[in-house]
Motif scaffolding. Structure first.
Motif, PDB file in Angstrom:
ATOM      1  N   THR A 286     -11.096  -2.216  -8.181  1.00 14.26           N
ATOM      2  CA  THR A 286     -10.159  -2.568  -9.244  1.00 14.26           C
ATOM      3  C   THR A 286      -9.027  -3.384  -8.645  1.00 14.26           C
ATOM      4  O   THR A 286      -8.507  -3.042  -7.583  1.00 14.26           O
ATOM      5  N   VAL A 287      -8.643  -4.471  -9.310  1.00 14.03           N
ATOM      6  CA  VAL A 287      -7.516  -5.296  -8.854  1.00 14.03           C
ATOM      7  C   VAL A 287      -6.257  -4.819  -9.573  1.00 14.03           C
ATOM      8  O   VAL A 287      -6.209  -4.767 -10.807  1.00 14.03           O
ATOM      9  N   VAL A 288      -5.230  -4.470  -8.800  1.00 14.37           N
ATOM     10  CA  VAL A 288      -3.975  -3.972  -9.373  1.00 14.37           C
ATOM     11  C   VAL A 288      -2.808  -4.790  -8.831  1.00 14.37           C
ATOM     12  O   VAL A 288      -2.903  -5.407  -7.764  1.00 14.37           O
ATOM     13  N   CYS A 289      -1.712  -4.795  -9.570  1.00 17.25           N
ATOM     14  CA  CYS A 289      -0.499  -5.467  -9.093  1.00 17.25           C
ATOM     15  C   CYS A 289       0.088  -4.664  -7.927  1.00 17.25           C
ATOM     16  O   CYS A 289       0.029  -3.433  -7.921  1.00 17.25           O
ATOM     17  N   LYS A 290       0.667  -5.362  -6.952  1.00 17.79           N
ATOM     18  CA  LYS A 290       1.242  -4.666  -5.795  1.00 17.79           C
ATOM     19  C   LYS A 290       2.418  -3.774  -6.165  1.00 17.79           C
ATOM     20  O   LYS A 290       2.745  -2.849  -5.416  1.00 17.79           O
ATOM     21  N   VAL A 291       3.038  -4.021  -7.327  1.00 21.49           N
ATOM     22  CA  VAL A 291       4.155  -3.172  -7.741  1.00 21.49           C
ATOM     23  C   VAL A 291       3.670  -1.809  -8.223  1.00 21.49           C
ATOM     24  O   VAL A 291       4.464  -0.892  -8.422  1.00 21.49           O
ATOM     25  N   SER A 292       2.356  -1.674  -8.403  1.00 22.92           N
ATOM     26  CA  SER A 292       1.792  -0.433  -8.922  1.00 22.92           C
ATOM     27  C   SER A 292       1.704   0.634  -7.842  1.00 22.92           C
ATOM     28  O   SER A 292       1.472   0.344  -6.666  1.00 22.92           O
ATOM     29  N   THR A 293       1.882   1.890  -8.243  1.00 21.27           N
ATOM     30  CA  THR A 293       1.551   2.997  -7.349  1.00 21.27           C
ATOM     31  C   THR A 293       0.042   3.183  -7.384  1.00 21.27           C
ATOM     32  O   THR A 293      -0.609   2.861  -8.386  1.00 21.27           O
ATOM     33  N   LEU A 294      -0.526   3.697  -6.286  1.00 24.37           N
ATOM     34  CA  LEU A 294      -1.971   3.881  -6.218  1.00 24.37           C
ATOM     35  C   LEU A 294      -2.305   5.362  -6.391  1.00 24.37           C
ATOM     36  O   LEU A 294      -1.684   6.218  -5.749  1.00 24.37           O
ATOM     37  N   PRO A 295      -3.273   5.669  -7.232  1.00 27.80           N
ATOM     38  CA  PRO A 295      -3.661   7.071  -7.412  1.00 27.80           C
ATOM     39  C   PRO A 295      -4.168   7.675  -6.108  1.00 27.80           C
ATOM     40  O   PRO A 295      -4.722   6.980  -5.250  1.00 27.80           O
ATOM     41  N   SER A 296      -3.990   8.971  -5.951  1.00 28.70           N
ATOM     42  CA  SER A 296      -4.433   9.669  -4.755  1.00 28.70           C
ATOM     43  C   SER A 296      -5.929   9.470  -4.522  1.00 28.70           C
ATOM     44  O   SER A 296      -6.725   9.531  -5.456  1.00 28.70           O
TER      45      SER A 296
ATOM     46  N   PRO B 102       1.859   6.707 -16.765  1.00 25.01           N
ATOM     47  CA  PRO B 102       1.179   8.009 -16.743  1.00 25.01           C
ATOM     48  C   PRO B 102       0.444   8.229 -15.419  1.00 25.01           C
ATOM     49  O   PRO B 102      -0.028   7.277 -14.791  1.00 25.01           O
ATOM     50  N   ALA B 103       0.347   9.477 -14.992  1.00 28.21           N
ATOM     51  CA  ALA B 103      -0.359   9.812 -13.756  1.00 28.21           C
ATOM     52  C   ALA B 103      -1.802   9.339 -13.831  1.00 28.21           C
ATOM     53  O   ALA B 103      -2.469   9.486 -14.860  1.00 28.21           O
ATOM     54  N   GLY B 104      -2.276   8.738 -12.727  1.00 26.31           N
ATOM     55  CA  GLY B 104      -3.652   8.272 -12.671  1.00 26.31           C
ATOM     56  C   GLY B 104      -3.863   6.853 -13.152  1.00 26.31           C
ATOM     57  O   GLY B 104      -4.965   6.316 -13.025  1.00 26.31           O
TER      58      GLY B 104
ATOM     59  N   ILE C  43      -8.472  -2.213  -4.855  1.00 28.41           N
ATOM     60  CA  ILE C  43      -8.581  -0.815  -4.423  1.00 28.41           C
ATOM     61  C   ILE C  43      -9.924  -0.230  -4.854  1.00 28.41           C
ATOM     62  O   ILE C  43     -10.593  -0.751  -5.753  1.00 28.41           O
ATOM     63  N   ARG C  44     -10.315   0.874  -4.222  1.00 33.99           N
ATOM     64  CA  ARG C  44     -11.504   1.611  -4.606  1.00 33.99           C
ATOM     65  C   ARG C  44     -11.465   2.999  -3.977  1.00 33.99           C
ATOM     66  O   ARG C  44     -10.637   3.264  -3.084  1.00 33.99           O
ATOM     67  N   LEU C  45     -12.352   3.870  -4.420  1.00 33.49           N
ATOM     68  CA  LEU C  45     -12.530   5.156  -3.768  1.00 33.49           C
ATOM     69  C   LEU C  45     -13.462   4.958  -2.586  1.00 33.49           C
ATOM     70  O   LEU C  45     -14.511   4.318  -2.730  1.00 33.49           O
ATOM     71  N   PRO C  46     -13.118   5.461  -1.397  1.00 40.95           N
ATOM     72  CA  PRO C  46     -13.998   5.286  -0.248  1.00 40.95           C
ATOM     73  C   PRO C  46     -15.269   6.114  -0.397  1.00 40.95           C
ATOM     74  O   PRO C  46     -15.278   7.142  -1.084  1.00 40.95           O
ATOM     75  N   SER C  47     -16.332   5.654   0.252  1.00 41.01           N
ATOM     76  CA  SER C  47     -17.598   6.387   0.213  1.00 41.01           C
ATOM     77  C   SER C  47     -17.471   7.703   0.973  1.00 41.01           C
ATOM     78  O   SER C  47     -16.809   7.778   2.003  1.00 41.01           O
ATOM     79  N   THR C  48     -18.128   8.728   0.462  1.00 36.38           N
ATOM     80  CA  THR C  48     -18.152  10.013   1.153  1.00 36.38           C
ATOM     81  C   THR C  48     -19.449  10.201   1.927  1.00 36.38           C
ATOM     82  O   THR C  48     -19.656  11.234   2.564  1.00 36.38           O
ATOM     83  N   THR C  49     -20.334   9.187   1.883  1.00 35.12           N
ATOM     84  CA  THR C  49     -21.626   9.292   2.565  1.00 35.12           C
ATOM     85  C   THR C  49     -21.839   8.217   3.628  1.00 35.12           C
ATOM     86  O   THR C  49     -22.810   8.272   4.367  1.00 35.12           O
ATOM     87  N   SER C  50     -20.945   7.226   3.675  1.00 32.80           N
ATOM     88  CA  SER C  50     -21.095   6.150   4.655  1.00 32.80           C
ATOM     89  C   SER C  50     -19.712   5.641   5.062  1.00 32.80           C
ATOM     90  O   SER C  50     -18.686   6.160   4.616  1.00 32.80           O
ATOM     91  N   THR C  51     -19.681   4.603   5.898  1.00 32.42           N
ATOM     92  CA  THR C  51     -18.418   4.040   6.388  1.00 32.42           C
ATOM     93  C   THR C  51     -17.819   3.070   5.378  1.00 32.42           C
ATOM     94  O   THR C  51     -18.536   2.303   4.731  1.00 32.42           O
ATOM     95  N   THR C  52     -16.503   3.102   5.238  1.00 31.76           N
ATOM     96  CA  THR C  52     -15.780   2.170   4.376  1.00 31.76           C
ATOM     97  C   THR C  52     -14.758   1.417   5.213  1.00 31.76           C
ATOM     98  O   THR C  52     -14.038   2.030   6.011  1.00 31.76           O
TER      99      THR C  52
END
Length: 213
Positions: free
Chosen positions: A93-103, A60-62, A126-135
């Motif tokens: 979050t730790v994901v398998c490399k075979v997984s697609t990554l959500p946008s 499923p998407a996401g 993976i993670r969502l990058p910060s929108t207020t500082s450097t990632t």
């Protein structure tokens, strides 16, 4: 007078002693509070949990793949199942490399897990990058829309030879932002100058100064 005092002390028919009345009132109040707590508990959304699906089913998407397994209920040879989950929006979050990554998600490291297919290293963190500082992200990562590269570096957690990381951020909405020349320029921004930085790859000049017009 004495008769009046006796009449005053005599309990009224049907009336409860003060102590009993207070105890009943406290019990009713406690029951009401419990009812409120129960209502809140029912209204609270359930926490997301990993789900096992057959590998023959689309992801499923996401969702991301966090492991594989086997089930006689699914078709195909073992292992024939995926364990999927939605990635965290507040941490990694730790994901398998075979997984697609959500946008929007970036890779910040790789690792190994016996739960995932493929030879080691076979996982991405993976993670969502910060929108207020450097990632800091691995260069193997896709750069999310709206972010710019402001430097490079090295990390043993990321694949590839050094330097193998990018430092990314969202550009300022007021004033200027200095970015590496290898960085894309977000929609709406214009270049107002160039420069040089040891933090960016390439020969000098290797930076651009951008801003909103």
């Amino acid at each position: 007078m004495e008769r009046a005092r006796r009449l005053f002390r005599q309990p009224v028919a049907g009336a409860r002693p003060v102590g009993t009345a207070l105890r009943l009132a406290a019990t009713a109040l406690a029951a009401g509070l419990l009812g409120v707590v129960a209502a809140v508990a029912v209204a609270a959304p359930a926490s997301a949990a990993p789900t096992t699906i057959c590998k023959s089913s689309p992801i499923p998407a996401g969702y991301v793949i966090i492991g594989q397994g086997s089930s006689a209920s699914c078709p195909g040879s073992f292992p024939n199942t995926w364990t999927i989950d939605t990635p965290s929006t507040t941490s990694s979050t730790v994901v398998c490399k075979v997984s697609t990554l959500p946008s929007g998600y970036v890779i910040i490291g790789e690792g190994s897990s016996a739960s995932c297919p493929g030879s080691f290293p076979n996982t991405w963190t993976i993670r969502l990058p910060s929108t207020t500082s450097t990632t800091v992200v691995c260069k193997a990562s896709t750069l999310p829309t709206g972010f710019v590269i402001i430097g490079e570096g090295s990390s043993a957690s990321c694949p590839g030879s050094f330097p193998n990381t990018w430092s990314i951020r969202t550009p300022a909405t007021s004033g200027t932002t200095v970015i590496c020349s290898v960085s894309p320029i977000p929609a709406g921004y214009v270049v107002v100058g160039t420069g040089s930085s040891a933090s960016c790859p390439g020969s000098f000049p290797n930076t651009r100064t951008i801003r909103l017009p």
